[in-house]
Design an enzyme around this catalytic site. Sequence first.
Site: not given
Ligand code: NAD
Ligand code: TYD
Length: 355
Positions: A131-132, A159
Amino acid sequence: MNLMITGGAGFIGANLVLHWLQHHPDDLVINFDALTYAGNLENLAEVKNHPKYRFVLGDLRNPADISKTFSKYHVDAVIHLAAESHVDRSIYGPADFIETNISGTFNLLETARDYWKTDLSAHRFLHVSTDEVYGSLGSCGKFLETTPYAPNSPYSASKAASDHLVRAWHHTYKMNMLTTNCSNNYGPFQFPEKLLPLLINNCLQNLYIPVYGDGKNIRDWLFVKDHCEALDCVFHSGKSGETYNIGGGNEWSNIDIVRYVCKELDQRLGRSKENSCEKLITFVQDRPGHDLRYAIDASKIKTELNWTPRHTFGEGLSKTIEWYLGHQNWIKDITSGTYREYYELQYGGQNSDAV
Ligand code: NAD
Ligand code: TYD
């Protein structure tokens, strides 16, 4: 079906691999992952010998890794999660975000287009985004699928660029593409650089809890298993070329969620008021360009595909806390090495022995 999941060793990817093997026992799941600092095969230890699971150590920045995987496993469909995913890291070093999130997605799209060229529309490609990309909200309103893109961080810009590539590859080449834009996830296997696992880990270690700025920034939190169900639903029932917003309808300011988790941990760890985890809360310098508020309007996926989150926040958070309490070795292993260096850079080695 032979399904390639990119980034399957990461947080959401590992949850998705486990979900898929459980719910789609006839599909072969090929986990393509470069094992960066965020990728951890321990997340998938329980399925490493599963007959329907394969791991490929491959890098999206290297087109040959991708094409070899397509040929070797006759990939029928892709769910693309691999990315550099942490905003703070993108501020320190945006280059990896450009290379993996933009060029890596381009390499994957081109390989898929070439490999599936005789029957492009028969092969699904689901691109998992955030959503970012929509930027920051004020105190009211929610992100719709039609909200104009306005990314503010190097992470969200990379993204957004990848979303645009996916859109164009559908529009121009008629590939069978879907995009999802999801709110903040929490749950098992999340790397402790993101707010919730960092907070839990720091409470367990008696380290200070860094809250950026005044703590009033708002995020919409979704349990990762609900996200995986939404991805499954979009993959099977979504309409080609469409995007779907996924969210928990669960907005919290950072300081409120931090206090709530501290209370939950106090109860489980038997901490008294004097020793409360809340005492570790420390307001620190704000993140540059910190988006104020994210909130998803998930009515499209609800009305068109009948998806809603199954876990309340209380249920999801309990499961998450229990998981981290039961997997302290996982945290120890993952917080060693390169993560320590990043932690020092981000938080300047600040510590606390307040409890
Ligand atoms: P993460 O950072 O935990 O995992 C990313 C994975 O991608 C890792 O296993 C890493 O080794 C792999 N990777 C990174 N670069 C690579 C490359 N060049 N080639 C192959 N593999 C590679 O991320 P996540 O939190 O699991 O997020 C997964 C997806 O979901 C991302 O695309 C992120 O933008 C999206 N997303 C995450 C969130 C969230 O809250 N975590 C929310 C919305 C969308
Ligand atoms: P984060 O988990 O990094 O996710 P995103 O930035 O993708 O939303 O952070 C969630 C929220 O928490 C964000 O507003 C930043 C804040 N935050 C802190 O206040 N302290 C921290 O150490 C971190 C990692 C995030």
